[in-house]
Enzyme design. Structure first.
Site, PDB file in Angstrom:
ATOM      1  N   ALA A   1       0.864  -1.190   0.000  1.00  0.00           N
ATOM      2  CA  ALA A   1       0.000   0.000   0.000  1.00  0.00           C
ATOM      3  C   ALA A   1       0.900   1.240   0.000  1.00  0.00           C
ATOM      4  CB  ALA A   1      -0.954  -0.007   1.186  1.00  0.00           C
TER       5      ALA A   1
ATOM      6  N   HIS B   1       6.870   5.922   1.537  1.00  0.00           N
ATOM      7  CA  HIS B   1       7.701   4.837   1.020  1.00  0.00           C
ATOM      8  C   HIS B   1       8.579   5.319  -0.135  1.00  0.00           C
ATOM      9  CE1 HIS B   1       4.135   2.500   2.653  1.00  0.00           C
ATOM     10  NE2 HIS B   1       5.142   1.961   3.306  1.00  0.00           N
TER      11      HIS B   1
END
Length: 272
Positions: free
Chosen positions: A29, A34
């Site tokens: 996800a 990230h």
């Protein structure tokens, strides 16, 4: 970009690489937080490997393992566009056996704060990160400061187990309004999301107050005036080694919050 769906394939791929390897472990996800880790890893290494694995052993009974957001194809596309060299996507079946040798979080600092509210959580985190490190054997591994206690414990494991890996701490990435990015933010309704902003606002206020007020209880009182949550689990003041402190230590203080807004549990912190 290579897709590696087993530890054996990942290990074989790793053996083929000549040069430094940056590693970004994730549960998928993927979001801008990230991506910031991936970009930093790319800037500092010859190769970048991302793992995507929703690790069952770090979820407690009744937590959101089954509904945790999974969107593997979208994550692959994000990684491909970011220039990732390989994505490691193991399964619980090829990562774990029935009767395993276990890793335990430290008895004190693994069972305070997040470890108190989620007992056994860090056992699972350290177990899977240990496996990932042994499979990928990175030069550097990248973790966000948002999970500050997790970061501290992983650094301790690297030290205690003599891993030849450099742990790179990366700043928390936030939305423009201050909300810390998290895969769990999708659980929030629009009203809940607006209320969740009180968490980052309270931390920002605490950081500002810390310039003139050193008493942590006084700062906590001011933070509670701002917070608009359904369940306050903790406001904590610790040093970088996760020892509780009663007074702000400039350059060596972390203020942490865990709270529920609606049914969604959120954590955030600020380093000062």
């Amino acid at each position: 970009m290579k897709i590696l769906n087993s530890p054996a394939k990942a290990s074989e791929y790793r053996k083929s690489l000549k040069g430094s390897v940056g590693f970004v472990p994730t549960m998928g996800a993927l979001h801008e937080g990230h991506l910031s880790l991936i970009k930093k890893a790319k800037s500092e290494n010859d190769f970048v490997i991302v793992s995507i694995f929703v690790n069952p052993t770090q979820f407690l009974p009744g937590e959101d393992f089954n509904k945790y957001p999974r969107r593997l194809e979208a994550d692959f596309e994000i990684c491909k566009r970011a220039g990732v060299d390989a994505v490691f996507t193991p399964t619980p079946e090829n990562m774990y056996s029935e009767d395993e040798i276990l890793i335990k979080a430290p008895k004190v600092k693994g069972y305070i704060l997040e470890g108190f509210f989620r007992p056994g959580h860090f056992d699972g985190v350290l177990q899977v990160v240990n496996k990932l490190f042994n499979i990928i054997r990175p030069t550097r591994a990248y973790f966000g400061k948002k999970d500050a206690q997790q970061l501290y414990l992983i650094k301790q494991m690297v030290k205690n187990f003599f891993f030849d890996i450099e742990i790179i701490e990366c700043d928390t990435v936030r939305e423009k309004d201050g909300l810390a990015l998290s895969s769990r933010n999708i659980y929030l309704s629009e009203i809940e999301r607006n209320r969740a902003l009180s968490i980052s606002k309270a931390l920002k206020r605490a950081a500002k107050l810390s310039a003139s007020i050193k008493d942590t209880e006084k700062i906590k009182e001011e933070m509670l005036k701002i917070l608009d949550v359904d369940e306050m689990q903790y406001i904590a003041f610790v040093d970088r080694d996760f020892n509780y402190i009663k007074e702000i230590i400039p350059g060596n203080t972390i203020i942490l919050i865990a709270a529920k807004v609606g049914e969604t549990r959120l954590i955030d912190n600020i380093f000062i």
